[in-house]
Design an enzyme around this catalytic site. Structure first.
Site, PDB file in Angstrom:
ATOM      1  CG  ASP A  69      -0.273  -0.488   2.492  1.00 29.94           C
ATOM      2  OD1 ASP A  69       0.974  -0.394   2.596  1.00 29.94           O
ATOM      3  OD2 ASP A  69      -0.974  -0.966   3.384  1.00 29.94           O
TER       4      ASP A  69
ATOM      5  CG  ASN B 158      -8.614  -1.308  12.448  1.00 28.48           C
ATOM      6  OD1 ASN B 158      -7.643  -1.926  11.993  1.00 28.48           O
ATOM      7  ND2 ASN B 158      -9.142  -0.264  11.837  1.00 28.48           N
TER       8      ASN B 158
ATOM      9  CG  HIS C 269      -5.649  -2.102   9.121  1.00 25.94           C
ATOM     10  ND1 HIS C 269      -5.662  -0.782   9.489  1.00 25.94           N
ATOM     11  CD2 HIS C 269      -4.348  -2.465   9.175  1.00 25.94           C
ATOM     12  CE1 HIS C 269      -4.423  -0.390   9.735  1.00 25.94           C
ATOM     13  NE2 HIS C 269      -3.609  -1.388   9.555  1.00 25.94           N
TER      14      HIS C 269
ATOM     15  CD  GLU D  94      -8.386   0.880   8.130  1.00 26.18           C
ATOM     16  OE1 GLU D  94      -8.471   0.023   9.025  1.00 26.18           O
ATOM     17  OE2 GLU D  94      -7.569   1.828   8.169  1.00 26.18           O
TER      18      GLU D  94
HETATM   19  C1  F6R Z   1       1.685  -1.393   6.119  1.00 29.94           C
HETATM   20  C2  F6R Z   1       0.338  -1.936   6.242  1.00 29.94           C
HETATM   21  C3  F6R Z   1      -0.400  -1.921   7.517  1.00 29.94           C
HETATM   22  C4  F6R Z   1       0.433  -2.273   8.751  1.00 29.94           C
HETATM   23  C5  F6R Z   1      -0.441  -2.241  10.002  1.00 29.94           C
HETATM   24  C6  F6R Z   1       0.351  -2.491  11.257  1.00 29.94           C
HETATM   25  O1  F6R Z   1       2.179  -1.546   4.818  1.00 29.94           O
HETATM   26  O2  F6R Z   1      -0.189  -2.378   5.279  1.00 29.94           O
HETATM   27  O3  F6R Z   1      -1.484  -2.816   7.424  1.00 29.94           O
HETATM   28  O4  F6R Z   1       1.002  -3.542   8.605  1.00 29.94           O
HETATM   29  O5  F6R Z   1      -1.069  -0.994  10.098  1.00 29.94           O
HETATM   30  O6  F6R Z   1       1.203  -1.398  11.454  1.00 29.94           O
HETATM   31  P1  F6R Z   1       2.209  -1.357  12.704  1.00 29.94           P
HETATM   32  O7  F6R Z   1       3.150  -2.463  12.483  1.00 29.94           O
HETATM   33  O8  F6R Z   1       2.854   0.008  12.595  1.00 29.94           O
HETATM   34  O9  F6R Z   1       1.384  -1.535  13.915  1.00 29.94           O
END
Ligand code: F6R
Length: 247
Positions: free
Chosen positions: A67, A134, A136, A141
């Site tokens: 992403d 959450n 995701h 989401e």
């Molecule tokens: C990042 C992504 C997100 C993260 C997720 C966890 O490329 O796609 O889904 O993997 O938000 O982020 P952290 O590791 O910062 O808690």
């Protein structure tokens, strides 16, 4: 689902990197699906170390990221392109032409078509994945519906708050992103999920201790994939109530 309980976040990252290195050793032209964020950050030093030790070369490897924020130029300090360059690409022998991080700053419709086309052609052997608090995955989401393919996503309030730690203020966090869809994520040959920290306990509980699959908790869709490995440290495993012995 394979579940690996480690003694620490460091060990989680080393184990995830080890699985990616094994994928490259099995296929030197492997395609890696990559993730950004705080959790994934600890994996890249182990890949760089393996490169320096000549355990692995990225010369013929391709990479595609999950992403990118919409509105940040590639050289913005918090863009995921910049993150990947800083934390990984600039330190190994991967060819820039073989790395794809979607651009979120112009011609978004064309960019999404390019992203989808790349996913069709560059078949990922392995996908590294973090989980949002959450639940995701990528920027898919929780909601009534999820999307199978590449799309523009609105970040949930919880995600904006969680990611504010990387920006000067919450207002600076982009509200939208381009992301792989859930179907895209599930098309990777193998998926390696890493998680740490008590904030992830709710999502991991739904992933590990529950049979439900729900768009309200996107990580639960990973249960539909035949080769998922979840790596988490013992502290988180205990919070989740998952107490299988260390594998
Ligand atoms: C990042 C992504 C997100 C993260 C997720 C966890 O490329 O796609 O889904 O993997 O938000 O982020 P952290 O590791 O910062 O808690």
């Amino acid at each position: 689902m394979n579940i690996i309980v480690t003694e620490s976040y460091e060990e989680t990252c080393r184990e995830a990197a080890g699985q990616m290195i094994a994928a490259i050793q099995a296929n030197p032209q492997a395609c890696l699906g990559l993730a950004t964020g705080g959790t994934a950050q600890g994996v890249y030093p182990y890949l760089i170390q393996a490169y320096h030790q000549q355990t692995v070369s990225f010369k013929d490897v391709k990479t595609v990221n999950l992403d990118e924020y919409i509105g940040l130029k590639p050289d913005h300090p918090q863009s995921y392109r910049r993150y990947m360059d800083n934390h990984f690409f600039d330190h190994v022998d991967v060819s820039p032409l073989n790395t794809y991080v979607p651009s979120g700053c112009h011609m978004l419709q064309q960019e999404m078509a390019i992203f989808a086309g790349i996913l069709d052609v560059w078949k990922r052997d392995i996908q590294l994945l973090g989980v949002g608090i959450n639940g995701h995955i990528g920027f898919n989401e929780p909601g009534e519906v999820l999307h199978a393919r590449v799309h523009m996503a609105e970040l949930a309030e919880a995600t904006i708050k969680a990611n504010a730690r990387f920006f000067a203020s919450e207002e600076d966090v982009p509200k939208t992103a381009i992301t792989m869809g859930v179907g895209d994520i599930l098309h990777a040959g193998k998926i390696v999920v890493i998680a740490t920290g008590s904030q992830k306990a709710g999502a991991l509980q739904k992933l590990l201790n529950d049979d439900e699959v729900t768009t309200r908790m996107p990580c639960t869709l990973l249960k539909l994939h035949r080769d998922v490995t979840v790596i988490l440290d013992r502290e988180l495993a205990q919070q989740v109530g998952y107490n299988r012995p260390v594998s």
